[in-house]
Motif scaffolding. Structure first.
Motif, PDB file in Angstrom:
ATOM      1  N   ASN A 141      36.811  14.368  16.492  1.00 41.82           N
ATOM      2  CA  ASN A 141      37.976  14.059  15.655  1.00 41.82           C
ATOM      3  C   ASN A 141      38.486  12.630  15.814  1.00 41.82           C
ATOM      4  O   ASN A 141      39.424  12.242  15.108  1.00 41.82           O
ATOM      5  CB  ASN A 141      39.105  15.045  15.978  1.00 41.82           C
ATOM      6  CG  ASN A 141      38.678  16.473  15.802  1.00 41.82           C
ATOM      7  OD1 ASN A 141      38.214  16.862  14.740  1.00 41.82           O
ATOM      8  ND2 ASN A 141      38.804  17.272  16.867  1.00 41.82           N
ATOM      9  N   ALA A 200      44.104  11.786  18.247  1.00 41.00           N
ATOM     10  CA  ALA A 200      43.016  12.595  17.703  1.00 41.00           C
ATOM     11  C   ALA A 200      42.295  13.196  18.904  1.00 41.00           C
ATOM     12  O   ALA A 200      41.614  12.493  19.651  1.00 41.00           O
ATOM     13  CB  ALA A 200      42.071  11.754  16.862  1.00 41.00           C
ATOM     14  N   GLY A 248      43.527  18.151  16.534  1.00 39.15           N
ATOM     15  CA  GLY A 248      42.078  18.028  16.552  1.00 39.15           C
ATOM     16  C   GLY A 248      41.464  18.214  15.183  1.00 39.15           C
ATOM     17  O   GLY A 248      41.599  17.366  14.299  1.00 39.15           O
ATOM     18  N   ALA A 249      40.811  19.360  14.980  1.00 39.83           N
ATOM     19  CA  ALA A 249      40.066  19.608  13.740  1.00 39.83           C
ATOM     20  C   ALA A 249      40.961  19.577  12.507  1.00 39.83           C
ATOM     21  O   ALA A 249      40.511  19.195  11.420  1.00 39.83           O
ATOM     22  CB  ALA A 249      39.340  20.949  13.836  1.00 39.83           C
ATOM     23  N   LYS A 295      39.365  10.332  12.870  1.00 44.48           N
ATOM     24  CA  LYS A 295      40.437  10.704  11.941  1.00 44.48           C
ATOM     25  C   LYS A 295      41.724   9.906  12.159  1.00 44.48           C
ATOM     26  O   LYS A 295      42.635   9.974  11.338  1.00 44.48           O
ATOM     27  CB  LYS A 295      40.755  12.202  12.076  1.00 44.48           C
ATOM     28  CG  LYS A 295      39.587  13.103  11.702  1.00 44.48           C
ATOM     29  CD  LYS A 295      39.924  14.569  11.922  1.00 44.48           C
ATOM     30  CE  LYS A 295      38.732  15.448  11.567  1.00 44.48           C
ATOM     31  NZ  LYS A 295      39.008  16.881  11.835  1.00 44.48           N
TER      32      LYS A 295
END
Length: 397
Positions: free
Chosen positions: A257, A252, A224-225, A260
Motif C-alpha cells: 500500500n 500507508a 492499508g488496503a 497509495k
C-alpha cells in the motif's frame, strides 16, 4: 526593550523559530517568571541567568497531538520524557478518552490497570482534567472526547448501530464534554467497538464538535488496503457535518500500500481546494504501536475485553482465527498482515511479570520459543496477560 533591563533568564544567540511559519533568525529570548517577555537582536538583552544557545535552535514548546500520557501523568505529573524533548502540550483522546465514564466503565478501568494504580475519582472528561490539574502536571494538557467512550457509555460493546435514543445520549455527552473544554470529538475506527460505528454515527457526533468550534479527528477505518476509501469517509464527514477534520498519523500501512500515499495527499489537497477544512498529522518513523487486538478481526472482540479473552479459549474460535489472522480480507485491517509477518511485530508491554522476559522479542521469536504458530502465540499471550499486549508493528516506509 531597554538594553539595561535585567530579565530573569536570557537565552542568548540561538536560531529562533517562532512557530509563525516565517524564516528563522538569530537573537536573544528573555523570560520573566513563566512568560517570554522580549525577543531581541544577539547581545541586546541581559539576564540574571544567561544561556548560550549559539548553534542551537530556540522554539516554542512542541505539541504532542496524539498523547497517551493520560495514565502516566496521574502517576508522575512532571512529564520529563516529553518535556526533555521540547513537548509542552499533551493532546489526549485518540478514540478513547478519560471521560465521560459510567459506573461499569470505572470498574473496567480499575480492573484493567497495569503497573500504575490509581483511583478513578472523576466521572466526566472535565472532571479528569481538573483531577490531573489538582495533582500537579508540568505540561499543558488538552483532550478530545472519544467516540469509543461515548459509544460504550450509551450501548456497551455491541456490534450494531445505535438506536435513536442511544444516539441522542451520545450527542448529549459529547456536548457536555465540549462545554467542559474538550477540543473536539475523536474516533479510532480499527478498534472494537469503534469499528462497529456506521458513517452516519460519526457525522452526528462530529456535528456536535463543530457546533462548539471543535475538530473531528480520526484514526481512519483502514490505513492499508482501503486507505483511500477510508480517507473519503473522513472527507465526507467534513462535508456533511460542516466541521474541520484531521487524519491521525497519516500513513500507508503495509508494503503493498505504500504507493497509495501520493493519492491520499492529493485527495486531501483536492478537498481543501474545494473549501473543506481537512488536515493531517504524521510521525517520522516506520512503525506503529498498538496491541495484539489489532491483529484479530472485530467479531471476536464484540462484548468487550472479558468476552474477547473467553472466546480465545474456545477451540472452534481459535481454529477460525488461525485462518482469518493470516488471510487478506478488506472488511477489516489486519496489522498482522500489514507487518508482513510475525518477525516484524515487536512485543513491548506486559502486565504479567512471568511474561516480561518476552519484552524486546518479536512475535516470531516468542512463537519459536513456545513451539506454537504466531497466530496461536498471539491468542495465548492475550489470555495469559489478560491484556491487549503492547506491540510495535513495522509496517511503513
Amino acid at each position: 526593550m531597554a538594553h539595561s533591563e535585567q530579565h530573569d533568564l536570557v537565552i542568548r544567540g540561538g536560531t529562533i523559530y517562532d512557530g509563525l511559519g516565517g524564516p528563522p533568525s538569530r537573537g536573544d529570548v528573555a523570560v520573566d517568571g513563566d512568560t517570554i517577555t522580549a525577543v531581541g537582536a544577539p547581545g541586546a538583552l541581559r539576564g540574571s541567568i544567561e544561556i548560550d544557545a549559539g548553534g542551537l535552535a530556540v522554539a516554542p514548546g512542541f505539541i504532542n497531538v496524539l498523547s497517551w500520557a493520560n495514565v502516566s501523568l496521574l502517576e508522575d505529573g512532571r512529564s520529563q520524557s516529553d518535556l526533555r524533548q521540547g513537548v509542552t502540550l499533551e493532546v489526549m483522546g485518540e478514540g478513547w478518552s478519560m471521560g465521560p465514564l459510567s459506573e461499569s466503565m470505572k470498574a473496567d478501568l480499575l480492573e484493567r490497570q497495569g503497573d500504575i494504580k490509581y483511583d478513578v475519582a472523576w466521572t466526566t472528561l472535565g472532571g479528569y482534567l481538573e483531577h490531573l490539574e489538582r495533582r500537579g502536571v508540568s505540561t499543558n494538557v488538552a483532550s478530545f472526547v472519544g467516540a469509543i467512550t461515548l459509544r460504550i457509555h450509551a450501548m456497551g460493546y455491541d456490534d450494531r448501530p445505535p438506536t435513536e435514543s442511544e444516539m441522542a445520549h451520545m450527542r448529549r455527552l459529547a456536548a457536555l464534554a465540549m462545554e467542559e473544554g474538550a477540543v473536539g470529538v475523536s474516533s479510532a475506527l480499527i478498534y472494537a467497538p469503534g469499528v462497529y460505528a456506521p458513517p452516519w454515527e460519526l457525522v452526528a457526533l462530529a456535528e456536535v464538535a463543530g457546533q462548539y468550534g471543535g475538530l473531528y479527528i480520526s484514526h481512519i477505518r483502514n490505513e492499508g488496503a482501503r486507505l483511500l476509501e477510508s480517507l473519503d469517509e473522513l472527507i465526507d464527514v467534513a462535508r456533511q457535518a460542516n466541521v474541520a477534520v484531521e487524519v491521525y498519523h497519516l500513513k500507508a500501512s503495509g508494503r503493498p500500500n505504500w504507493h497509495k500515499l501520493d493519492d491520499a495527499i492529493a485527495r486531501i489537497e483536492l478537498a481543501r481546494a474545494a473549501g473543506l477544512r481537512v488536515t493531517a498529522d504524521v510521525y517520522p518513523y516506520p512503525a506503529s504501536s498498538t496491541g495484539l487486538d489489532a491483529t484479530m478481526p472485530p467479531w471476536v472482540q464484540e462484548g468487550g475485553h472479558r468476552a474477547w479473552v473467553e472466546r480465545l479459549k474456545d477451540p472452534d474460535v481459535r481454529a477460525r482465527l488461525r485462518h482469518e489472522m493470516v488471510t487478506s480480507d478488506d472488511s477489516w485491517e489486519s496489522t498482522f498482515l500489514a507487518a508482513g509477518g510475525a518477525e516484524n511485530i515487536l512485543l513491548i508491554g506486559f502486565k504479567s511479570e512471568a511474561l516480561r522476559p518476552l519484552v524486546g522479542k518479536t512475535l516470531a521469536e516468542a512463537a519459536a520459543m513456545r513451539g506454537t504458530s504466531p497466530a496461536e502465540t498471539a491468542m495465548d499471550l492475550v489470555i495469559e496477560d489478560d491484556s491487549d499486549v503492547g506491540c510495535v508493528f513495522f509496517t511503513m516506509d
